[in-house]
Design a protein around this motif. Structure first.
Motif, PDB file in Angstrom:
ATOM      1  N   ALA A  80       0.840  -1.190   0.000  1.00 11.46           N
ATOM      2  CA  ALA A  80       0.000   0.000   0.000  1.00 11.46           C
ATOM      3  C   ALA A  80       0.878   1.244   0.000  1.00 11.46           C
ATOM      4  CB  ALA A  80      -0.909  -0.013   1.225  1.00 11.46           C
ATOM      5  N   TRP A  81       0.309   2.340  -0.447  1.00  6.96           N
ATOM      6  CA  TRP A  81       1.028   3.612  -0.444  1.00  6.96           C
ATOM      7  C   TRP A  81       1.345   4.009   0.990  1.00  6.96           C
ATOM      8  CZ3 TRP A  81       4.028   6.432  -2.984  1.00  6.96           C
ATOM      9  CH2 TRP A  81       4.121   7.812  -2.827  1.00  6.96           C
ATOM     10  N   PRO A  82       2.608   4.255   1.330  1.00  5.62           N
ATOM     11  CA  PRO A  82       2.980   4.433   2.736  1.00  5.62           C
ATOM     12  C   PRO A  82       2.654   5.797   3.333  1.00  5.62           C
ATOM     13  CG  PRO A  82       4.905   4.621   1.329  1.00  5.62           C
ATOM     14  CD  PRO A  82       3.777   4.224   0.444  1.00  5.62           C
ATOM     15  N   ASP A  83       2.371   6.790   2.503  1.00  6.57           N
ATOM     16  CA  ASP A  83       2.176   8.145   3.013  1.00  6.57           C
ATOM     17  C   ASP A  83       0.715   8.344   3.401  1.00  6.57           C
ATOM     18  OD1 ASP A  83       2.983  11.477   1.719  1.00  6.57           O
ATOM     19  OD2 ASP A  83       2.022  10.814   3.574  1.00  6.57           O
ATOM     20  N   PRO A  84       0.381   8.521   4.678  1.00  6.60           N
ATOM     21  CA  PRO A  84      -1.009   8.665   5.076  1.00  6.60           C
ATOM     22  C   PRO A  84      -1.658   9.945   4.576  1.00  6.60           C
ATOM     23  CG  PRO A  84       0.436   9.126   6.932  1.00  6.60           C
ATOM     24  CD  PRO A  84       1.304   8.599   5.829  1.00  6.60           C
ATOM     25  N   ALA A  85      -0.859  10.894   4.052  1.00  9.34           N
ATOM     26  CA  ALA A  85      -1.421  12.132   3.527  1.00  9.34           C
ATOM     27  C   ALA A  85      -2.090  11.918   2.172  1.00  9.34           C
ATOM     28  CB  ALA A  85      -0.323  13.186   3.402  1.00  9.34           C
ATOM     29  N   GLU A  86      -1.744  10.828   1.486  1.00  8.89           N
ATOM     30  CA  GLU A  86      -2.339  10.557   0.194  1.00  8.89           C
ATOM     31  C   GLU A  86      -3.794  10.128   0.358  1.00  8.89           C
ATOM     32  OE1 GLU A  86      -1.069  11.189  -2.584  1.00  8.89           O
ATOM     33  OE2 GLU A  86       1.050  11.410  -2.171  1.00  8.89           O
ATOM     34  N   ALA A  87      -4.619  10.449  -0.646  1.00 10.23           N
ATOM     35  CA  ALA A  87      -6.024  10.064  -0.602  1.00 10.23           C
ATOM     36  C   ALA A  87      -6.163   8.569  -0.837  1.00 10.23           C
ATOM     37  CB  ALA A  87      -6.795  10.825  -1.677  1.00 10.23           C
ATOM     38  N   PRO A  88      -7.105   7.894  -0.150  1.00  4.67           N
ATOM     39  CA  PRO A  88      -7.339   6.477  -0.426  1.00  4.67           C
ATOM     40  C   PRO A  88      -8.006   6.328  -1.788  1.00  4.67           C
ATOM     41  CG  PRO A  88      -9.003   7.318   1.067  1.00  4.67           C
ATOM     42  CD  PRO A  88      -7.984   8.419   0.897  1.00  4.67           C
ATOM     43  N   PRO A  89      -7.912   5.148  -2.410  1.00  4.13           N
ATOM     44  CA  PRO A  89      -8.607   4.947  -3.687  1.00  4.13           C
ATOM     45  C   PRO A  89     -10.093   5.200  -3.523  1.00  4.13           C
ATOM     46  CG  PRO A  89      -7.085   3.152  -3.252  1.00  4.13           C
ATOM     47  CD  PRO A  89      -7.150   3.972  -2.000  1.00  4.13           C
ATOM     48  N   PRO A  90     -10.729   5.842  -4.495  1.00  3.24           N
ATOM     49  CA  PRO A  90     -12.168   6.095  -4.394  1.00  3.24           C
ATOM     50  C   PRO A  90     -12.949   4.794  -4.496  1.00  3.24           C
ATOM     51  CG  PRO A  90     -11.366   6.676  -6.570  1.00  3.24           C
ATOM     52  CD  PRO A  90     -10.154   6.349  -5.746  1.00  3.24           C
ATOM     53  N   PRO A  91     -14.215   4.800  -4.101  1.00  3.06           N
ATOM     54  CA  PRO A  91     -15.025   3.592  -4.230  1.00  3.06           C
ATOM     55  C   PRO A  91     -15.329   3.289  -5.690  1.00  3.06           C
ATOM     56  CG  PRO A  91     -16.384   5.441  -3.551  1.00  3.06           C
ATOM     57  CD  PRO A  91     -14.966   5.922  -3.510  1.00  3.06           C
ATOM     58  N   ALA A  92     -15.720   2.040  -5.966  1.00  2.00           N
ATOM     59  CA  ALA A  92     -16.044   1.647  -7.331  1.00  2.00           C
ATOM     60  C   ALA A  92     -17.335   2.279  -7.820  1.00  2.00           C
ATOM     61  CB  ALA A  92     -16.143   0.126  -7.429  1.00  2.00           C
ATOM     62  N   ALA A  93     -18.202   2.672  -6.887  1.00  2.00           N
ATOM     63  CA  ALA A  93     -19.457   3.332  -7.232  1.00  2.00           C
ATOM     64  C   ALA A  93     -19.763   4.372  -6.174  1.00  2.00           C
ATOM     65  CB  ALA A  93     -20.593   2.315  -7.336  1.00  2.00           C
ATOM     66  N   ARG A  94     -20.509   5.393  -6.561  1.00  2.00           N
ATOM     67  CA  ARG A  94     -20.893   6.412  -5.602  1.00  2.00           C
ATOM     68  C   ARG A  94     -22.305   6.904  -5.907  1.00  2.00           C
ATOM     69  NH1 ARG A  94     -17.267  10.143  -4.407  1.00  2.00           N
ATOM     70  NH2 ARG A  94     -15.491   9.127  -5.386  1.00  2.00           N
ATOM     71  N   GLN A  95     -22.968   7.417  -4.879  1.00  2.83           N
ATOM     72  CA  GLN A  95     -24.338   7.896  -5.015  1.00  2.83           C
ATOM     73  C   GLN A  95     -24.343   9.382  -5.314  1.00  2.83           C
ATOM     74  OE1 GLN A  95     -27.686   6.340  -2.432  1.00  2.83           O
ATOM     75  NE2 GLN A  95     -27.518   8.402  -1.580  1.00  2.83           N
ATOM     76  N   VAL A  96     -25.163   9.784  -6.285  1.00  3.16           N
ATOM     77  CA  VAL A  96     -25.329  11.197  -6.631  1.00  3.16           C
ATOM     78  C   VAL A  96     -26.821  11.524  -6.612  1.00  3.16           C
ATOM     79  CG1 VAL A  96     -23.253  11.187  -8.070  1.00  3.16           C
ATOM     80  CG2 VAL A  96     -25.482  10.783  -9.129  1.00  3.16           C
ATOM     81  N   PHE A  97     -27.120  12.803  -6.552  1.00  2.66           N
ATOM     82  CA  PHE A  97     -28.499  13.276  -6.587  1.00  2.66           C
ATOM     83  C   PHE A  97     -28.818  13.729  -8.000  1.00  2.66           C
ATOM     84  CE2 PHE A  97     -31.893  16.364  -6.150  1.00  2.66           C
ATOM     85  CZ  PHE A  97     -32.758  15.748  -5.269  1.00  2.66           C
ATOM     86  N   ARG A  98     -30.002  13.355  -8.525  1.00  8.86           N
ATOM     87  CA  ARG A  98     -30.386  13.801  -9.868  1.00  8.86           C
ATOM     88  C   ARG A  98     -31.888  14.012  -9.942  1.00  8.86           C
ATOM     89  NH1 ARG A  98     -33.227   9.527  -9.321  1.00  8.86           N
ATOM     90  NH2 ARG A  98     -33.088   7.775 -10.754  1.00  8.86           N
ATOM     91  N   ARG A  99     -32.319  14.780 -10.963  1.00  7.74           N
ATOM     92  CA  ARG A  99     -33.731  15.029 -11.237  1.00  7.74           C
ATOM     93  C   ARG A  99     -34.111  14.270 -12.499  1.00  7.74           C
ATOM     94  NH1 ARG A  99     -35.451  21.051 -10.687  1.00  7.74           N
ATOM     95  NH2 ARG A  99     -35.091  20.412  -8.532  1.00  7.74           N
ATOM     96  N   VAL A 100     -35.257  13.620 -12.496  1.00  6.95           N
ATOM     97  CA  VAL A 100     -35.689  12.752 -13.586  1.00  6.95           C
ATOM     98  C   VAL A 100     -36.920  13.352 -14.263  1.00  6.95           C
ATOM     99  CG1 VAL A 100     -36.428  10.431 -14.216  1.00  6.95           C
ATOM    100  CG2 VAL A 100     -34.847  10.756 -12.296  1.00  6.95           C
ATOM    101  N   PHE A 101     -36.851  13.486 -15.603  1.00  9.61           N
ATOM    102  CA  PHE A 101     -37.993  13.886 -16.421  1.00  9.61           C
ATOM    103  C   PHE A 101     -38.375  12.694 -17.289  1.00  9.61           C
ATOM    104  CE2 PHE A 101     -35.690  17.673 -15.337  1.00  9.61           C
ATOM    105  CZ  PHE A 101     -36.661  18.632 -15.074  1.00  9.61           C
ATOM    106  N   ARG A 102     -39.521  12.064 -16.997  1.00 11.84           N
ATOM    107  CA  ARG A 102     -39.900  10.870 -17.747  1.00 11.84           C
ATOM    108  C   ARG A 102     -41.418  10.702 -17.722  1.00 11.84           C
ATOM    109  NH1 ARG A 102     -36.291   7.427 -15.823  1.00 11.84           N
ATOM    110  NH2 ARG A 102     -34.881   7.830 -17.569  1.00 11.84           N
ATOM    111  N   SER A 103     -41.948  10.346 -18.902  1.00  9.70           N
ATOM    112  CA  SER A 103     -43.390  10.086 -19.051  1.00  9.70           C
ATOM    113  C   SER A 103     -44.231  11.254 -18.553  1.00  9.70           C
ATOM    114  CB  SER A 103     -43.772   8.801 -18.298  1.00  9.70           C
ATOM    115  OG  SER A 103     -43.055   7.701 -18.790  1.00  9.70           O
ATOM    116  N   GLY A 104     -43.742  12.465 -18.802  1.00 10.44           N
ATOM    117  CA  GLY A 104     -44.493  13.651 -18.427  1.00 10.44           C
ATOM    118  C   GLY A 104     -44.457  13.986 -16.958  1.00 10.44           C
ATOM    119  N   GLU A 105     -43.666  13.265 -16.182  1.00 15.92           N
ATOM    120  CA  GLU A 105     -43.578  13.526 -14.753  1.00 15.92           C
ATOM    121  C   GLU A 105     -42.144  13.869 -14.354  1.00 15.92           C
ATOM    122  OE1 GLU A 105     -45.119  10.268 -12.561  1.00 15.92           O
ATOM    123  OE2 GLU A 105     -47.174  10.501 -13.301  1.00 15.92           O
ATOM    124  N   THR A 106     -42.021  14.586 -13.254  1.00 18.99           N
ATOM    125  CA  THR A 106     -40.707  14.958 -12.727  1.00 18.99           C
ATOM    126  C   THR A 106     -40.545  14.381 -11.329  1.00 18.99           C
ATOM    127  OG1 THR A 106     -40.760  17.030 -13.972  1.00 18.99           O
ATOM    128  CG2 THR A 106     -39.159  16.859 -12.183  1.00 18.99           C
TER     129      THR A 106
END
Length: 284
Positions: A5-31
């Protein structure tokens, strides 16, 4: 071969394989609005003895598998034991997979690097010429025979095992399957080449022979995918999408049974159909 592993604790850890984001959906005439899980991708450098060989956009998971598999399928090394150590160095700009090679192999890679003319595209990293891009794949053994129905069942089982794909709907999968065992190993990545490299690395690190099984892909079949599968020693290569013409010719030259357009109701065999046991064929 060891992983550090990278020995310097100041370095950022690897990011996760997936992450959650917020989004707005426009579909079938509804939001509507709310969270959605997305696949992550980061710049991953593959470095040998302090010099970067290639940078790929990849999913930050199974990175040691990626390092070993890429090194094998791109013919940087011939055996995983030629990689003496792997360090995963995570920074704010990406991830550097730093590998230290055995002395003889390191000298060969350094000599090759001195002749590189410039950067190369995805899946053809570190090549020196058009001739090397079109290099002949190594021949694969001819040992196995598979029931066509069993192969169809293997393809059908693949999607249910893709955990990251179920979360995100945005990654490729590569799996190794044997008739008596089912799916032996499965790897996922935003890049189809990366998924296959991760699979190759997982098999090599766990000392799993590709003999008597098939490689399953959720992507299209281009020539570099066939070249990588040939280096891996896969006798049968299966994909849910169509192959290119060059991929078919390359598979024929390597002795690979190339199966594509695999769906729930069947598939198409483009090369070496003698490995598959089935009823009489009807021409279409």
């Amino acid at each position: 071969m060891s992983a550090a592993a990278w020995p310097d604790p100041a370095e950022a850890p690897p990011p996760p394989a997936a992450r959650q984001v917020f989004r707005r959906v426009f579909r079938s005439g509804e939001t509507t609005e709310g969270p959605r899980v997305l696949a992550e991708e980061v710049a991953v450098a593959l470095s040998y003895d302090g010099s970067t060989h290639a940078v790929m956009m990849a999913t930050p998971a199974e990175l040691e598998d990626f390092a070993v598999g890429f090194s094998l399928t791109e013919r940087i090394v011939e055996e995983p034991e030629e990689i003496e150590s792997i360090a995963v160095l995570a920074t704010t700009d990406g991830i550097d997979l730093q590998m230290r090679l055995r002395t003889g192999r390191a000298e060969a890679v350094a000599a090759r690097r001195r002749h590189l003319a410039g950067p190369t595209g995805c899946g053809l990293c570190g090549i020196e010429s058009l001739a090397e891009a079109m290099r002949s794949p190594p021949p694969v053994p001819r040992r196995m025979r598979i029931d066509a129905s069993a192969l169809g069942e293997a393809v059908a089982s693949l999607s249910g095992l893709q955990a990251l794909y179920r979360q995100t709907g945005a990654v490729h999968g590569a799996a190794f399957w044997r008739p008596a065992e089912g799916i032996v190993r499965l790897r996922e990545d935003v890049g189809r080449h990366n998924a296959l490299d991760k699979l190759a690395g997982a098999l090599a690190r766990d000392a799993i022979s590709p003999a008597g099984g098939a490689v399953l892909l959720t992507s299209r079949l281009s020539v570099e995918m066939v070249q990588k599968a040939a280096v891996l020693g896969a006798e049968v290569l299966v994909a849910i999408s169509a192959p290119t013409g060059l991929a078919v010719r390359t598979a024929e030259a390597a002795g690979i049974t190339l199966v594509a357009i695999a769906r729930a109701d069947g598939f198409e065999v483009f090369t070496r159909p003698e490995r598959l046991r089935a009823g009489p064929a009807a021409r279409s």
